[in-house]
Design a protein around this motif. Structure first.
Motif, short mmCIF file in Angstrom:
data_model
loop_
_atom_site.label_atom_id
_atom_site.label_comp_id
_atom_site.label_asym_id
_atom_site.label_seq_id
_atom_site.Cartn_x
_atom_site.Cartn_y
_atom_site.Cartn_z
N ILE A 178 -60.47 8.57 -9.91
CA ILE A 178 -59.29 9.27 -9.40
C ILE A 178 -59.50 9.47 -7.90
CG2 ILE A 178 -57.88 11.35 -9.51
CD1 ILE A 178 -58.83 11.67 -12.45
N SER A 179 -58.72 8.74 -7.13
CA SER A 179 -58.81 8.82 -5.67
C SER A 179 -57.77 9.83 -5.20
CB SER A 179 -58.51 7.43 -5.09
OG SER A 179 -58.29 7.54 -3.69
N VAL A 180 -58.24 10.89 -4.52
CA VAL A 180 -57.35 11.97 -4.05
C VAL A 180 -57.16 11.83 -2.55
CG1 VAL A 180 -57.04 14.48 -3.93
CG2 VAL A 180 -58.24 13.46 -5.89
N SER A 181 -55.90 11.78 -2.13
CA SER A 181 -55.63 11.58 -0.71
C SER A 181 -54.22 12.04 -0.38
CB SER A 181 -55.75 10.09 -0.36
OG SER A 181 -54.70 9.37 -0.98
N LEU A 182 -53.94 12.17 0.90
CA LEU A 182 -52.55 12.43 1.29
C LEU A 182 -51.76 11.13 1.34
CD1 LEU A 182 -52.95 15.22 3.98
CD2 LEU A 182 -52.07 15.42 1.66
N ALA A 183 -52.46 10.02 1.58
CA ALA A 183 -51.77 8.73 1.61
C ALA A 183 -51.09 8.45 0.27
CB ALA A 183 -52.76 7.61 1.94
N ALA A 184 -51.67 8.97 -0.82
CA ALA A 184 -51.09 8.73 -2.15
C ALA A 184 -49.71 9.37 -2.29
CB ALA A 184 -52.02 9.27 -3.24
N ALA A 185 -49.39 10.32 -1.40
CA ALA A 185 -48.06 10.94 -1.44
C ALA A 185 -47.04 10.11 -0.68
CB ALA A 185 -48.12 12.35 -0.86
N GLY A 186 -47.54 9.14 0.11
CA GLY A 186 -46.64 8.35 0.96
C GLY A 186 -46.10 7.13 0.25
N GLN A 187 -45.01 6.62 0.77
CA GLN A 187 -44.38 5.44 0.16
C GLN A 187 -44.47 4.23 1.07
OE1 GLN A 187 -43.13 5.79 -2.86
NE2 GLN A 187 -43.35 8.01 -2.92
N ASP A 188 -44.77 4.44 2.36
CA ASP A 188 -44.69 3.28 3.27
C ASP A 188 -45.94 2.40 3.16
OD1 ASP A 188 -46.68 4.28 5.08
OD2 ASP A 188 -45.16 5.62 5.91
N ASP A 189 -45.81 1.18 3.71
CA ASP A 189 -46.87 0.18 3.58
C ASP A 189 -48.19 0.65 4.17
OD1 ASP A 189 -45.15 -1.41 2.30
OD2 ASP A 189 -44.89 -2.88 3.92
N ASP A 190 -48.13 1.38 5.29
CA ASP A 190 -49.35 1.87 5.93
C ASP A 190 -50.16 2.72 4.96
OD1 ASP A 190 -48.82 0.61 8.22
OD2 ASP A 190 -48.38 2.41 9.42
N ASP A 191 -49.46 3.64 4.28
CA ASP A 191 -50.13 4.53 3.33
C ASP A 191 -50.70 3.73 2.15
OD1 ASP A 191 -49.84 7.00 4.57
OD2 ASP A 191 -47.82 7.29 3.80
N VAL A 192 -49.86 2.88 1.57
CA VAL A 192 -50.26 2.15 0.37
C VAL A 192 -51.44 1.22 0.67
CG1 VAL A 192 -49.48 0.46 -1.36
CG2 VAL A 192 -47.95 2.31 -0.64
N GLN A 193 -51.32 0.47 1.78
CA GLN A 193 -52.40 -0.47 2.12
C GLN A 193 -53.65 0.27 2.59
OE1 GLN A 193 -50.58 -3.25 4.82
NE2 GLN A 193 -49.08 -3.86 3.29
N GLY A 194 -53.42 1.35 3.33
CA GLY A 194 -54.57 2.11 3.85
C GLY A 194 -55.42 2.68 2.74
#
Ligand SMILES: Cc1cc2nc3c(=O)[nH]c(=O)nc-3n(C[C@H](O)[C@H](O)[C@H](O)COP(=O)(O)O)c2cc1C
Length: 182
Positions: free
Chosen positions: A86-102
């Motif tokens: 279970i990876s916990v991050s703020l990026a997981a709340a995002g929808q854009d490519d930067d968040d998903v790929q990051g």
């Protein structure tokens, strides 16, 4: 199942996630050993369990070093087992490519560094924990909130975790234990 639940946290939100997972597993009649990475007994052996769930949060692209060390040490056993990360991050709340790929790159790097490929992966959105931050973290996190268009209130925590989605992930990983006595 006999499940080992190991978690790493910096500001405390992944502890709350681990407690949620613990309760969910117990409710499904599994036996759970929950361990915080900072308090790891040296003798802890994942091979003694039927399944392992590891939760850790991302800080500047990396997971807690104690979690990384444990997984690296035990990656051979972990790779032979039913396991989840279970990876916990703020990026997981995002929808854009930067968040998903990051965040995908963070998990890939973790897997490469440790040698562990979990059988299942869940991205959980974390939290802004302004009650835990020092001056510099507060400013950095306010900037991130602004950048992500998330409204935060000074001095107040904000959880972004999708608890029902996390619950569904756990239920599919560890369905109700049919062997448990009623
Ligand atoms: C200093 C700092 C750095 C962070 N870096 C990242 C990051 O690189 N990527 C990300 O998606 N989230 C990042 N986060 C957000 C955390 O992953 C999130 O707040 C999470 O809920 C922290 O969990 P914890 O309270 O269990 O440590 C960062 C948070 C802090 C305070």
């Amino acid at each position: 199942m006999n499940v080992l639940l190991l978690f790493g946290t910096t500001e405390g939100h992944t502890r709350k996630i681990a407690q949620f997972v613990f309760q969910r597993l117990e409710h499904a009649d599994h036996a759970v050993k929950m361990v915080e990475a900072m308090m790891l007994p040296a003798s802890l052996d994942p091979a003694a369990y039927d399944a392992v769930i590891i939760a850790a949060s991302v800080h500047v692209g990396h997971y807690q070093p104690r979690v990384v060390d444990f997984v690296r040490k035990h990656h051979v056993a972990l790779n032979k087992m039913k396991s989840a990360f279970i990876s916990v991050s703020l990026a997981a709340a995002g929808q854009d490519d930067d968040d998903v790929q990051g965040i995908a790159r963070c998990v890939e790097a973790f897997s490469r560094d440790t040698g562990w490929t979990p059988t299942q992966l869940h991205h959980a959105a974390g939290a802004f924990r302004f009650t835990q931050y020092d001056f510099f973290k507060t400013w950095a996190m306010k900037y991130i909130a602004w950048h992500k268009n998330v409204r935060v209130v000074a001095g107040q925590d904000l959880e972004l975790t999708d608890w029902p989605a996390l619950g569904q992930f756990i239920d599919s990983f560890a369905p109700q234990n049919a062997m448990a006595k009623v």
